[in-house]
Design a protein around this motif. Structure first.
Motif, PDB file in Angstrom:
ATOM      1  N   THR A 112     -32.924 -12.323   0.123  1.00 29.11           N
ATOM      2  CA  THR A 112     -33.463 -11.759   1.296  1.00 29.11           C
ATOM      3  C   THR A 112     -34.302 -10.619   0.931  1.00 29.11           C
ATOM      4  O   THR A 112     -34.943 -10.305   1.983  1.00 29.11           O
ATOM      5  CB  THR A 112     -32.148 -11.533   2.054  1.00 29.11           C
ATOM      6  N   LEU A 116     -41.047 -11.756   3.034  1.00 27.74           N
ATOM      7  CA  LEU A 116     -40.481 -12.540   4.111  1.00 27.74           C
ATOM      8  C   LEU A 116     -41.360 -13.985   4.066  1.00 27.74           C
ATOM      9  O   LEU A 116     -40.798 -15.131   4.237  1.00 27.74           O
ATOM     10  CB  LEU A 116     -40.713 -11.969   5.512  1.00 27.74           C
ATOM     11  N   MET A 150     -35.036 -18.885   8.218  1.00 28.46           N
ATOM     12  CA  MET A 150     -35.153 -17.566   7.688  1.00 28.46           C
ATOM     13  C   MET A 150     -33.564 -17.312   7.571  1.00 28.46           C
ATOM     14  O   MET A 150     -32.816 -18.121   7.998  1.00 28.46           O
ATOM     15  CB  MET A 150     -35.362 -16.550   9.116  1.00 28.46           C
ATOM     16  N   ALA A 153     -30.303 -13.028   9.780  1.00 26.09           N
ATOM     17  CA  ALA A 153     -30.420 -11.587   9.714  1.00 26.09           C
ATOM     18  C   ALA A 153     -30.118 -10.661  10.592  1.00 26.09           C
ATOM     19  O   ALA A 153     -30.092  -9.610  10.677  1.00 26.09           O
ATOM     20  CB  ALA A 153     -31.932 -11.210   9.132  1.00 26.09           C
ATOM     21  N   TRP A 161     -36.590  -7.599  10.329  1.00 26.75           N
ATOM     22  CA  TRP A 161     -36.542  -9.257  10.489  1.00 26.75           C
ATOM     23  C   TRP A 161     -37.099  -9.717  11.548  1.00 26.75           C
ATOM     24  O   TRP A 161     -37.593 -11.006  11.405  1.00 26.75           O
ATOM     25  CB  TRP A 161     -35.063  -9.519  10.439  1.00 26.75           C
ATOM     26  N   PHE A 285     -27.785  -9.200   2.096  1.00 27.53           N
ATOM     27  CA  PHE A 285     -28.774  -8.419   2.502  1.00 27.53           C
ATOM     28  C   PHE A 285     -29.021  -7.028   1.789  1.00 27.53           C
ATOM     29  O   PHE A 285     -28.000  -6.820   1.176  1.00 27.53           O
ATOM     30  CB  PHE A 285     -28.712  -8.270   4.060  1.00 27.53           C
TER      31      PHE A 285
END
Lengths: 383, 383
Positions: A112, A116, A150, A153, A161, A285
C-alpha cells in the motif's frame, strides 16, 4: 499462501503449539468444503454436503468442466477456479433461461506504500487473466468485488486514499468496458464504496434499489454492509431482480459466521440468485490506526477471507472459493428457478405487506409504542 | 430409531446398496454435528465447528453440565439431552441477565388411528418427563413445538382432526400450567396452527406481532411458516423481543436446507436470540392423500427431522438436537448480548426505515412500477 488468519492464529495459541504440523494442516486449508472433502469418507462427505449446501436429496452438486486453456490460466496465475451448475425443472411453456455467471475475488498486488497509480495498474494486470478466463469460459455476467482496484483503505480514515476515486467513465470502467466488449459480457463494476468508516468517506444514497435489465437477466447490486438489512434484499426482489450481487470487503473475526447465512437467507426469502464476493488477503497500511475497540494501534484491518459463493432460491449453494487465494467462481443458473420457487413456496403471495407497511409507518413516528403484552404478575409487582 | 428419512432413503438408492453398513452409519446419525464429531480428527472438528456454529475465534462452545437425575430421565425415556451456554461481555453498569431457556421436540406416541383423546394423553405422558427434566435443570422459559399434543394432521385436509382443538384454557393449557407453576417456568404453548394446508383450517390473524414481557425477558412466537418472512422477524424485533421462538413442523425434502439458515439470519439481523423447534418422526394417517405435486397418494407427510437449536445475535448457534429422537435442548443466554450486538453492528441505526416504508406503501398500490434501468442496447432492439 497468504498470512494465516487471526482466527487461525488464535487456534495456534489454544493448541499451545503442541502439534504444529496438524495446526498448519487445519489453518492452511483453502475452504471449508475442501477441508471436509479431504477428511471425511466419500459417503459421509456426500451426506454432509447435502446438509451444508442444501442439495436435494442425494443429488451431488454438478460441476462444469472448463476448457484446458482456462485451467491453464488458473494454474499459471495461481487463482482458484471452480464451476458449478444450478438446475431448474423443465417447463412446458417457457424455455430454460440459462445464464453463466462469474464472481472474481482478488487480493491487492503491490504494498500500500507504492504510488497509487502503480497499485491500481498492478491490480489491473493480475485481474486481467482472471477476467480472460471468465470470458473464455463463456461467462455472460461477471461481478468483481467491492473496491477491487485498490486496497480497502477506509479503515485508516485518511483522506489521501480518495485519490483512488474515479469518474464514472474513468480508467477502471474503460478497462472493464474493453474486456466486456471483447467477451460480450456484462461486467459489474463497483469502483469504491465504504464500509466501517463509511461515514468518513460517503453519505447515504437516495436512489432507491434499482434493478438493471441486461441482455442476460435482471440484476441488482447490494453493496457490502447492505447485506445485513433484509429489507434491502426485499426491495431488490420487489423491483424484479433475478440475480443480486453482494460485492464485499469483510474480515474473519468480524463477519465470517454471518457470511454464509445472510446471502442464502436472501436467496430463499426473495426467490432469486445471490452472488457473494469478498476480497482476499491482509492489507498492511503505512500508518497505524485504532479501531475503537480498545485494542492497540495496528496497521491492518484483519484477514479478508475470500469465500465467494453463489446461493440459489431453492436454498442450495455452491462451495466457496479459497479463503486465501484469488479466484474465479462460475455457475450456470436457469433463471426459471426464481419463478418456480415463487410458485412452490408462495412467499410473495403470503407476505403481509400491508401489515408491514403499516408497522414501519407507525415505527417511524416519534410516538411509536411497541406492542408488548406484560405478564399480569409483573404488573402487580410493579404497582 | 425412527424410520429413516426420505433423504436417506434416496441416498440408499443412489448407493445401490453396495455398502449397506456404511449407508446405515451415514443415515442413522443423530445430527450433523455428531456425524462430524465422530468422523473428523479433534483439531479439524474444532475448526469446522468454529465455521459452522459461528464461534468466536478458537473458543470451543461451552456445554452445561446437568445434574445426574436429569441425565437419568434422558436415559430412561430415551430423549436427546444437550445443554450449552452463550456468553456476553461483562458490562460495567448493567448486571448480566442470564436466562436458562429450553426447547422440546417430540414425536407422537400412539398411531393416528387411536382415539384422539388417548393420542393426546399418551403425548402428555411422554412429554411430562421431558418437561420435568427441564424443570429440574432450572429452565426459566420453555417452548414446545407447534401442535405438540397431536399429529400434524393438516396435510390430510380432513376436518375430523379439528377435534384436537381446545379452548385457550383447555386441558393442554392446564397440563402445562401445573408444570409451569411447579417449576416456576414460563412455558409457551402453541396448541394448534396450520401450515401447508393452513387455509383449510385457519384464517390469517390480524393481531400484529405481540411481544410478551415475562419475568425472565421479552419473548415472542413466530409460528412455523412465519419464519420464511424476514419482516415478521423484524416486527418482533421492533416490538422489543429478546428471544423469539419458532415452533415448527416441517419435513426433510422440503425445508431441511433452509432450517439452519433462516433462524440464524433472523437472530443476526434483529440482534435477538432465536429458539427453533421442529417435531420428529414420521406420522402415518389412516386415509391416503395427495400433495398437489403429481406424486401418487400416500399416508405420511414425510419425515419431521427434529434438529431443534438456538441461534444467537452474534451469529453463533448451538448444535441441533437429534433428527430422529425426542429431545430437550437447554441453553443459558445473557440477554445483554442483544444490546451489545445492536451497539456493535448498528443495524437498527443504519436501517433505512423511511425508505422501506415508502417502498412498501408504493408496492401496495395497483399502479406500482418496479424501479428498473434497462440496458439502452436492449431498448434499441425492442423499438
Amino acid at each position: 499462501m497468504e498470512k494465516i488468519s487471526q482466527a487461525c492464529a488464535a487456534n495456534h495459541e489454544l493448541n499451545d503449539g503442541k502439534d504444529a504440523i496438524n495446526n498448519v494442516s487445519v489453518c492452511g486449508y483453502d475452504s471449508l468444503h475442501q477441508l471436509l472433502a479431504q477428511n471425511l469418507k466419500p459417503q459421509i462427505f456426500q451426506e454432509v454436503s447435502r446438509l451444508l449446501l442444501g442439495l436435494n436429496c442425494g443429488k451431488p452438486l454438478q460441476t462444469i468442466s472448463l476448457a484446458e486453456p482456462v485451467k491453464s490460466l488458473s494454474l499459471k496465475h495461481g487463482f482458484d477456479l471452480q464451476a458449478f451448475c444450478f438446475h431448474a425443472d423443465k417447463e412446458s411453456v417457457r424455455e430454460p433461461r440459462i445464464v453463466r455467471v462469474g464472481l472474481i475475488q482478488n487480493s491487492i498486488a503491490l504494498p500500500t506504500t507504492a504510488p497509487l497509480s502503480n497499485q491500481k495498474r498492478a491490480i489491473f494486470e493480475k485481474v486481467k487473466p482472471i477476467i480472460e478466463a471468465a470470458g473464455a469460459s463463456g461467462v455472460n455476467i461477471l461481478c468483481l468485488q467491492e473496491a477491487w482496484m485498490m486496497p480497502f483503505a477506509f479503515c485508516t480514515r485518511e483522506k489521501g486514499w480518495c485519490e483512488f476515486a474515479e469518474p464514472v467513465d474513468g480508467e477502471s470502467t474503460r478497462f472493464l468496458q474493453d474486456l466486456a466488449l471483447r467477451f460480450n459480457m456484462v461486467i459489474n463494476h463497483i469502483p469504491r464504496v465504504g464500509d466501517f468508516n463509511e461515514s468518513t468517506y460517503y453519505m447515504e444514497g437516495n436512489t432507491g434499489h434499482p434493478v438493471f435489465e441486461t441482455a442476460f437477466g435482471k440484476i441488482a447490486i447490494n453493496i457490502c454492509y447492505g447485506r445485513h438489512h433484509p429489507l434491502n434484499w426485499l426491495a431488490f426482489g420487489l423491483n424484479g431482480a433475478e440475480i443480486v450481487f453482494n460485492p464485499s470487503a469483510t474480515v474473519g473475526e468480524l463477519s465470517e459466521p454471518m457470511w454464509p447465512i445472510e446471502a442464502r437467507n436472501a436467496a430463499i426469502a426473495n426467490s432469486y440468485f445471490v452472488g457473494s464476493i469478498n476480497r482476499v488477503g491482509t492489507e498492511i497500511f503505512p500508518n497505524p490506526f485504532t479501531s475503537g475497540d480498545g485494542r492497540p494501534q495496528h496497521t491492518d484491518f484483519g484477514h479478508f477471507y475470500g469465500s465467494s459463493h453463489f446461493s440459489a432460491p431453492d436454498a442450495s449453494c455452491t462451495p466457496s472459493l479459497s479463503r486465501f487465494r484469488d479466484g474465479l467462481l462460475i455457475s450456470d443458473m436457469d433463471l426459471n428457478l426464481c419463478r418456480q420457487l415463487k410458485d412452490k413456496w408462495g412467499f410473495r403471495m403470503t407476505a403481509r405487506y400491508e401489515l408491514y407497511a403499516e408497522m414501519l409507518a407507525r415505527y417511524l413516528k416519534p410516538e411509536f409504542e411497541p406492542q408488548v403484552i406484560s405478564d399480569p404478575l409483573l404488573n402487580k409487582k410493579a404497582s
